[in-house]
Design a protein around this motif. Sequence first.
Motif, mmCIF file in Angstrom:
data_model
loop_
_atom_site.group_PDB
_atom_site.id
_atom_site.type_symbol
_atom_site.label_atom_id
_atom_site.label_comp_id
_atom_site.label_asym_id
_atom_site.label_seq_id
_atom_site.Cartn_x
_atom_site.Cartn_y
_atom_site.Cartn_z
ATOM 1 N N HIS A 64 2.803 10.510 -6.764
ATOM 2 C CA HIS A 64 3.888 10.878 -7.678
ATOM 3 C C HIS A 64 3.351 11.205 -9.067
ATOM 4 N N PHE A 65 2.397 10.392 -9.544
ATOM 5 C CA PHE A 65 1.849 10.604 -10.895
ATOM 6 C C PHE A 65 0.618 11.513 -10.873
ATOM 7 N N GLU A 66 0.375 12.125 -9.718
ATOM 8 C CA GLU A 66 -0.764 13.046 -9.559
ATOM 9 C C GLU A 66 -2.082 12.392 -9.999
ATOM 10 N N ALA A 67 -2.240 11.143 -9.636
ATOM 11 C CA ALA A 67 -3.440 10.396 -10.035
ATOM 12 C C ALA A 67 -4.438 10.221 -8.882
ATOM 13 N N MET A 68 -4.039 10.546 -7.653
ATOM 14 C CA MET A 68 -4.932 10.316 -6.498
ATOM 15 C C MET A 68 -6.197 11.173 -6.600
ATOM 16 N N GLN A 69 -6.021 12.462 -6.819
ATOM 17 C CA GLN A 69 -7.171 13.377 -6.840
ATOM 18 C C GLN A 69 -8.087 13.096 -8.048
ATOM 19 N N PRO A 70 -7.544 12.933 -9.279
ATOM 20 C CA PRO A 70 -8.404 12.563 -10.405
ATOM 21 C C PRO A 70 -9.190 11.267 -10.156
ATOM 22 N N LEU A 71 -8.551 10.296 -9.512
ATOM 23 C CA LEU A 71 -9.226 9.022 -9.239
ATOM 24 C C LEU A 71 -10.370 9.236 -8.256
ATOM 25 N N THR A 85 0.819 -1.221 0.000
ATOM 26 C CA THR A 85 0.000 0.000 0.000
ATOM 27 C C THR A 85 0.851 1.270 0.000
ATOM 28 N N PHE A 86 2.012 1.224 0.656
ATOM 29 C CA PHE A 86 2.894 2.398 0.676
ATOM 30 C C PHE A 86 3.404 2.703 -0.734
ATOM 31 N N VAL A 87 3.800 1.654 -1.445
ATOM 32 C CA VAL A 87 4.307 1.812 -2.813
ATOM 33 C C VAL A 87 3.186 2.328 -3.722
ATOM 34 N N LEU A 88 1.994 1.771 -3.553
ATOM 35 C CA LEU A 88 0.831 2.196 -4.339
ATOM 36 C C LEU A 88 0.493 3.669 -4.106
ATOM 37 N N VAL A 89 0.371 4.045 -2.849
ATOM 38 C CA VAL A 89 -0.020 5.422 -2.513
ATOM 39 C C VAL A 89 1.056 6.400 -2.961
ATOM 40 N N CYS A 125 -9.423 2.944 -0.719
ATOM 41 C CA CYS A 125 -10.799 3.452 -0.755
ATOM 42 C C CYS A 125 -11.173 4.121 0.563
ATOM 43 N N GLY A 126 -10.442 3.841 1.622
ATOM 44 C CA GLY A 126 -10.734 4.409 2.930
ATOM 45 C C GLY A 126 -10.294 5.862 3.039
ATOM 46 N N VAL A 127 -10.567 6.433 4.186
ATOM 47 C CA VAL A 127 -10.189 7.820 4.473
ATOM 48 C C VAL A 127 -8.668 7.964 4.464
ATOM 49 N N SER A 128 -7.992 6.971 5.016
ATOM 50 C CA SER A 128 -6.522 6.961 4.996
ATOM 51 C C SER A 128 -6.048 5.528 4.867
ATOM 52 N N MET A 129 -4.753 5.371 4.562
ATOM 53 C CA MET A 129 -4.169 4.030 4.428
ATOM 54 C C MET A 129 -3.623 3.539 5.777
ATOM 55 N N ILE A 164 8.437 2.400 1.615
ATOM 56 C CA ILE A 164 8.716 3.683 0.961
ATOM 57 C C ILE A 164 7.934 4.750 1.731
ATOM 58 N N TYR A 165 8.418 6.004 1.696
ATOM 59 C CA TYR A 165 7.802 7.089 2.475
ATOM 60 C C TYR A 165 6.910 7.921 1.559
ATOM 61 N N PRO A 166 5.595 7.710 1.621
ATOM 62 C CA PRO A 166 4.715 8.471 0.722
ATOM 63 C C PRO A 166 4.519 9.906 1.229
ATOM 64 N N PRO A 167 4.140 10.831 0.338
ATOM 65 C CA PRO A 167 3.975 12.220 0.770
ATOM 66 C C PRO A 167 2.807 12.421 1.731
ATOM 67 N N SER A 168 1.891 11.468 1.792
ATOM 68 C CA SER A 168 0.750 11.562 2.702
ATOM 69 C C SER A 168 0.161 10.172 2.894
ATOM 70 N N PHE A 169 -0.535 9.960 4.021
ATOM 71 C CA PHE A 169 -1.265 8.703 4.240
ATOM 72 C C PHE A 169 -2.733 8.835 3.814
ATOM 73 N N LYS A 170 -3.142 10.046 3.417
ATOM 74 C CA LYS A 170 -4.536 10.288 3.035
ATOM 75 C C LYS A 170 -4.835 9.563 1.729
ATOM 76 N N THR A 171 -6.007 8.943 1.651
ATOM 77 C CA THR A 171 -6.350 8.200 0.438
ATOM 78 C C THR A 171 -7.685 8.685 -0.143
ATOM 79 N N LEU A 172 -8.388 7.835 -0.872
ATOM 80 C CA LEU A 172 -9.517 8.297 -1.685
ATOM 81 C C LEU A 172 -10.735 8.759 -0.877
#
Lengths: 236, 236
Positions: B101-108, B92-96, B128-132, B141-149
Motif C-alpha cells: 500500500h505504501f509502495e515500500a516493498m520494492q525500495p526495501l 504477515t498479511f497486514v504487514l505485506v 525476507c523469503g521469496v513469498s509469505m 486482510i487480502y494483500p495485492p500479492s504474496f510475493k515478498t523481499l
Amino acid sequence: MKNLLIASTSTVYGGTYLDYLAEEMAELFKGTNEIIFIPYARPGGITHDEYTEKAASAFQKIDKKLIGLHTFKNPAEAINSAKGVFTGGGNTFVLVNALYHFEAMQPLREAIFKGLPYMGTSAGSNICGVSMQTTNDMPIIYPPSFKTLGAVPFNLNPHYLDPEPDSKHMGETRETRIKEFHTQNTVPVVGLREGSWLRVTGEKIVLKGKLKARIFEQGKDAYEVESGTEFSNFKV
Amino acid sequence: MKNLLIASTSTVYGGTYLDYLAEEMAELFKGTNEIIFIPYARPGGITHDEYTEKAASAFQKIDKKLIGLHTFKNPAEAINSAKGVFTGGGNTFVLVNALYHFEAMQPLREAIFKGLPYMGTSAGSNICGVSMQTTNDMPIIYPPSFKTLGAVPFNLNPHYLDPEPDSKHMGETRETRIKEFHTQNTVPVVGLREGSWLRVTGEKIVLKGKLKARIFEQGKDAYEVESGTEFSNFKV
C-alpha cells in the motif's frame, strides 16, 4: 430453505473418517442417493481421485454414491443439477482458488440458498462463512478473492483450539489470531471444536455435538455457548 | 553485500522482548545510531505508535534510536535513506498489505540488496523469503500479492513447531502444512525454531542460536541442520 451440516472436522480423535457424523449425514441426504463430492482442498496434496475414493467409502456405509466434481466437464452445471454436495477438508486456499477457477463458487452459493443439502468438514466448512479469513491453513496458493459462500452470517474457525496453559511456545494462540481478525473485520467468528457441528435448516442454526463453541464478536470478550444453542436466537 | 538478521521470534520463553538478540543486534547495527522501525504487522492489533514505543525501549538498551516508518510522510523515501531497518512481528498479511500500500516493498528489497542492515522477527522474517506463503498467520486482510523481499533464496517458517506425539488434535501439523505448500510450489522452506536466527552477510547465510533448523525441499524428506550450518554451502 437452507439445509446444511457444517462440521469442525471429518475425523475425531480415536474415530474413523466421518463415523461420528453418519447419522446426521443420512438425515441431511435422505432425499438423494447420489452426492457430488468437492475434492479440491486436497489434504496432504492427495489427488482428486484418491480423495474421492476415501470419501466415497465413508458414504457407502450410509448407502450413498459419491461422485467427484472433478469428473464433470462443466463443474458449474454439475452443481446446478446436484441433489446433494459434500466438500471435504484440506487446504482452504487451494479449495477456494479451485472453486473460483472452475466458476463453481457462485452456482454453489445459489444452490445452497435454494435448499441444496450441503455438508462441509474443516475447509469445506470454512467456505460456508462470509469469508475464508479465519482459516488455520497456510496461504500456499493466491486465490482471486477471500470471499466465500456466506451461507451463514458469520465466519467459522474449524478445529478450534484452546490455549495451552503450560505451553512454552511464543507464537500467537488461536484466540489472539481471531482477535487480530477483528482489528480488520466486523464479521463474528464461531470457533468450532473438533466433534462439534452446526445444523442449518432454513434460518435456524443449531450447535450440535457434545462440546461448547467459542464465539468472537468485535469489541466484546469471547464467550462460550452450549451445545443445542440456537444461533438464530442471538445476534452473531 | 547483504547484511541481515532473520529471527524466528522476538521473545523466547522466559525472556523479555529482544533480549536474547541484543549482542547480534548491536553488531548488525554498529554503523548507525538511528534505525527505522516497520510497525505495520501490529501484533494483537496494537497501534503503530504503541508498537514503536515497545520496540524502541528494547533498542535503547543498545543505545540506538528507533523511528517508526509510519511517522514519515513518504515511507519509500524514508527506506531509501535509512541506515538500518527493523521489522517486528505480528500478522504477515497486514504487514505485506501495508508494505504494498505504501509502495515500500520494492525500495526495501533494493536497499537490502545494496547492503542495508536489516533485522526481522517473526512476520518481519517471513517477508525476507521469496513469498509469505509459509506464514502461520491468519489471512485477516487480502494483500495485492504474496510475493515478498526474496532476500534469501527460500521461504521461512518462523516459530517452527514439532508435532506433539501425544496430541489428540486432528488439525494439520506444521510439517503437513509445509508439505502441502510443496504440492503447489518448488521454493525450499527453512523451519526456524524459537531461539534460532539466520545471519546473512553477503551470500553467506549461517544458522545461529542453540537449536537445529528443519529444512523442507520439494520431493525430499524433511531434514535437520545443526546450528552453525552455512546455508550457502548447500543448495536449498
